[in-house]
Design a protein around this motif. Structure first.
Motif, short mmCIF file in Angstrom:
data_model
loop_
_atom_site.label_atom_id
_atom_site.label_comp_id
_atom_site.label_asym_id
_atom_site.label_seq_id
_atom_site.Cartn_x
_atom_site.Cartn_y
_atom_site.Cartn_z
N GLY A 390 0.80 -1.21 0.00
CA GLY A 390 0.00 0.00 0.00
C GLY A 390 0.84 1.26 0.00
N HIS A 391 0.37 2.25 0.75
CA HIS A 391 0.91 3.61 0.71
C HIS A 391 2.18 3.78 1.55
CE1 HIS A 391 0.32 7.94 0.08
NE2 HIS A 391 0.50 8.15 1.37
N PHE A 392 2.46 2.83 2.45
CA PHE A 392 3.61 2.94 3.37
C PHE A 392 4.58 1.79 3.13
CE2 PHE A 392 -0.24 4.49 5.53
CZ PHE A 392 0.12 5.81 5.78
N PRO A 393 5.19 1.67 1.98
CA PRO A 393 5.89 0.43 1.62
C PRO A 393 6.98 0.02 2.60
CG PRO A 393 6.46 2.23 0.12
CD PRO A 393 5.29 2.69 0.93
N PHE A 394 7.84 0.94 3.01
CA PHE A 394 8.96 0.57 3.89
C PHE A 394 8.49 0.37 5.32
CE2 PHE A 394 9.31 5.07 2.49
CZ PHE A 394 8.77 5.70 3.60
N ALA A 395 7.31 0.87 5.68
CA ALA A 395 6.81 0.74 7.04
C ALA A 395 5.84 -0.41 7.20
CB ALA A 395 6.13 2.05 7.48
N GLU A 396 4.99 -0.67 6.21
CA GLU A 396 3.95 -1.69 6.37
C GLU A 396 4.42 -3.09 6.02
OE1 GLU A 396 1.06 -2.06 2.70
OE2 GLU A 396 1.33 0.06 3.14
N ASN A 397 5.42 -3.20 5.16
CA ASN A 397 5.91 -4.52 4.76
C ASN A 397 7.37 -4.41 4.34
OD1 ASN A 397 6.15 -7.19 3.93
ND2 ASN A 397 4.16 -7.22 2.94
N PRO A 398 8.27 -4.14 5.28
CA PRO A 398 9.66 -3.86 4.92
C PRO A 398 10.36 -5.03 4.23
CG PRO A 398 9.42 -4.09 7.30
CD PRO A 398 8.04 -4.01 6.74
N VAL A 399 10.01 -6.26 4.57
CA VAL A 399 10.67 -7.41 3.95
C VAL A 399 10.30 -7.48 2.47
CG1 VAL A 399 10.87 -9.92 3.93
CG2 VAL A 399 10.82 -8.68 6.11
N LEU A 400 9.01 -7.32 2.15
CA LEU A 400 8.58 -7.34 0.76
C LEU A 400 9.09 -6.12 0.01
CD1 LEU A 400 7.00 -8.57 -1.57
CD2 LEU A 400 4.93 -7.48 -0.66
N PHE A 401 9.04 -4.95 0.65
CA PHE A 401 9.52 -3.75 -0.03
C PHE A 401 11.00 -3.86 -0.37
CE2 PHE A 401 11.49 0.53 0.32
CZ PHE A 401 10.99 1.05 -0.85
N ALA A 402 11.78 -4.52 0.48
CA ALA A 402 13.21 -4.69 0.21
C ALA A 402 13.44 -5.43 -1.10
CB ALA A 402 13.88 -5.42 1.36
N GLU A 403 12.51 -6.31 -1.49
CA GLU A 403 12.66 -7.03 -2.76
C GLU A 403 12.59 -6.08 -3.95
OE1 GLU A 403 13.47 -10.13 -2.93
OE2 GLU A 403 13.31 -10.46 -0.76
N TYR A 404 11.89 -4.97 -3.80
CA TYR A 404 11.84 -3.96 -4.85
C TYR A 404 13.00 -2.98 -4.74
CZ TYR A 404 7.07 -5.60 -5.59
OH TYR A 404 5.96 -6.38 -5.86
N LEU A 405 13.43 -2.70 -3.52
CA LEU A 405 14.48 -1.71 -3.30
C LEU A 405 15.87 -2.25 -3.61
CD1 LEU A 405 15.31 1.11 -2.26
CD2 LEU A 405 15.35 0.13 0.06
N LEU A 406 16.15 -3.49 -3.23
CA LEU A 406 17.50 -4.03 -3.38
C LEU A 406 18.02 -4.01 -4.81
CD1 LEU A 406 17.31 -6.94 -0.79
CD2 LEU A 406 18.97 -5.07 -0.76
N PRO A 407 17.23 -4.39 -5.82
CA PRO A 407 17.75 -4.28 -7.20
C PRO A 407 18.12 -2.86 -7.58
CG PRO A 407 15.82 -5.69 -7.15
CD PRO A 407 15.90 -5.04 -5.80
N ILE A 408 17.37 -1.89 -7.08
CA ILE A 408 17.70 -0.48 -7.37
C ILE A 408 19.02 -0.11 -6.71
CG2 ILE A 408 16.98 1.90 -6.95
CD1 ILE A 408 14.07 0.93 -7.18
N LEU A 409 19.21 -0.52 -5.46
CA LEU A 409 20.46 -0.21 -4.77
C LEU A 409 21.65 -0.87 -5.45
CD1 LEU A 409 19.32 -0.50 -1.02
CD2 LEU A 409 19.50 1.56 -2.45
#
Length: 415
Positions: A390-409
């Motif tokens: 939803g609207h709070f990606p790093f706060a509401e589901n940090p493990v799942l959001f990391a899957e989107y963030l890590l490739p960018i990093l």
């Protein structure tokens, strides 16, 4: 035929509900849930539910098909909460006394949770939340401190926390919240082993106090002040061309930073962002007859995806309930008032700073379509939708959001 359980069974479950038992007190209200031609009233006197139908002060009304989607185990987007439906489902209505609904939005939400629990075939008391449990939250190893930041003649004492080692990753919280929203990412070794996460609290938020002599409730954020505070903090904290990460309000300002100061960042990740957001301001967040600590968490509750782990959703609502007087209201003055970048986003130069845009499927405030349309105006911007967030990606589901963030990093590290 109504998709809800029979009225008698529904009311009985409410009488035995542990959440409603805690909320019982010297208050009374009657409201109704309407589905097609079926209406069920819930009459509370001194906080205790009564057996019959009273005169409803407000009614939550929708066709049975709409309620049917709400009652699914995992509802489709925009059907998963009261305010999500109010914003994005035209056939959902709240009729009657608006003030009384806003005063009791938490109560109406809980009644609907109990009805859904029964409609899904369960018995016994409904759990405190219907969101899935994902296990205990990992505790981050953070270091905190303060730096003075002077903007327009005012010196603010800005609190910040850091975790990890490596390239600086500047983490900016959402409206009305604070840097605790990043504790999930700060506890993820996949991120902290190569990045130093720095999360700071805006003035009036979290552990960053108002200036001495400030009038309670007077905080108002705008684009100029926001940019100056961020750039001032980067200088005061000695950050070295950080990667900027934000969502919602801080996602919007990420676009402004990409436009004004691309040379100051190694990359920018703007989540839940678009060129303009309307209809998100609400007078009820600062209304003297509405309990801000109860109302604001309800206003934002439906912004999280129903799949997001309960322990993280609970942190979001808890933190929003701790905000100072009208601080959330003052932030939304920027997010859904002052902010309008329709004439600027097309001039963002992604050759000077890489720009990534991510938006969660369940965001009803800044939808996937809104973010994608903005990204299409920015040559070189990369957009990706995030299913199940939803609207709070790093706060509401940090493990799942990391899957989107890590490739960018990883991609930015290779640059």
């Amino acid at each position: 035929m109504s998709p809800f359980p029979p009225a008698a069974a529904w009311r009985a479950a409410c009488r035995n509900d542990p959440v409603l038992a805690v909320w019982a007190g010297e208050w009374s209200v009657c409201f109704a849930i309407e589905s097609d031609d079926a209406t069920v009233s819930f009459d509370f006197v001194n906080g205790l539910i009564q057996p019959g139908d009273g005169a409803a002060l407000f009614t939550l009304s929708a066709p049975g098909a709409i309620w049917g989607r709400f009652l699914e185990p995992i509802p489709p987007r925009h059907h998963h909460g009261i305010f999500a439906m109010l914003y994005r489902v035209p056939k959902f209505r709240i009729e009657g006394e608006t003030l009384r609904f806003m005063q009791h939005a938490h109560l109406a939400r809980r009644i609907l949770e109990i009805g859904k629990w029964l409609a899904l075939g369960n018995t016994g008391p409904a759990p405190v939340t219907l969101a899935p449990r994902g296990g205990p939250r990992a505790a981050p190893a953070v270091t905190g401190g303060y730096v003075p930041v002077t903007v327009a003649g005012t010196t603010w004492q800005i609190y910040y926390e850091t975790a990890g080692i490596g390239r600086d990753l500047l983490c900016m919280h959402t409206a009305g919240a604070d840097g605790r929203q990043f504790h999930g990412l700060m506890a993820d070794p996949r991120i902290t082993e190569g990045h130093r996460l720095i999360a700071f609290d805006l003035p009036w938020h979290g552990k960053s106090p108002p200036p001495e002599g400030a009038i309670p409730g007077s905080w108002r954020l705008n684009t100029e002040l926001y940019v100056d505070l961020i750039m001032g903090f980067i200088a005061a904290a000695g950050l070295d061309k950080p990667i900027a990460l934000g969502a919602s309000m801080s996602g919007e300002i990420c676009l402004e930073l990409a436009y004004r100061h691309p040379e100051a960042f190694s990359g920018i990740v703007a989540c839940e962002a678009c060129e303009q957001v309307t209809r998100r301001q609400t007078q009820w967040a600062s209304h003297p007859r509405v309990n801000q600590a109860l109302f604001v968490p309800e206003w934002i509750r439906g912004l999280s995806a129903p799949q997001s782990p309960a322990e993280w959703q609970e942190q979001i609502t808890w933190q929003y309930g701790q905000g100072g007087p009208s601080v959330f209201f003052g932030d939304i003055a920027f997010y859904s008032g002052d902010w309008d970048a329709r004439e600027r986003v097309g001039r963002i130069d992604t050759n000077r700073c890489r720009l990534f845009m991510l938006t969660g499927e369940y965001d009803y405030s800044c939808t996937v379509e809104m973010s994608e349309a903005t990204a299409a105006k920015i040559p070189g911007a990369r957009f990706q939708a995030m299913p199940g967030i939803g609207h709070f990606p790093f706060a509401e589901n940090p493990v799942l959001f990391a899957e989107y963030l890590l490739p960018i990093l990883r991609e930015l590290r290779a640059d």
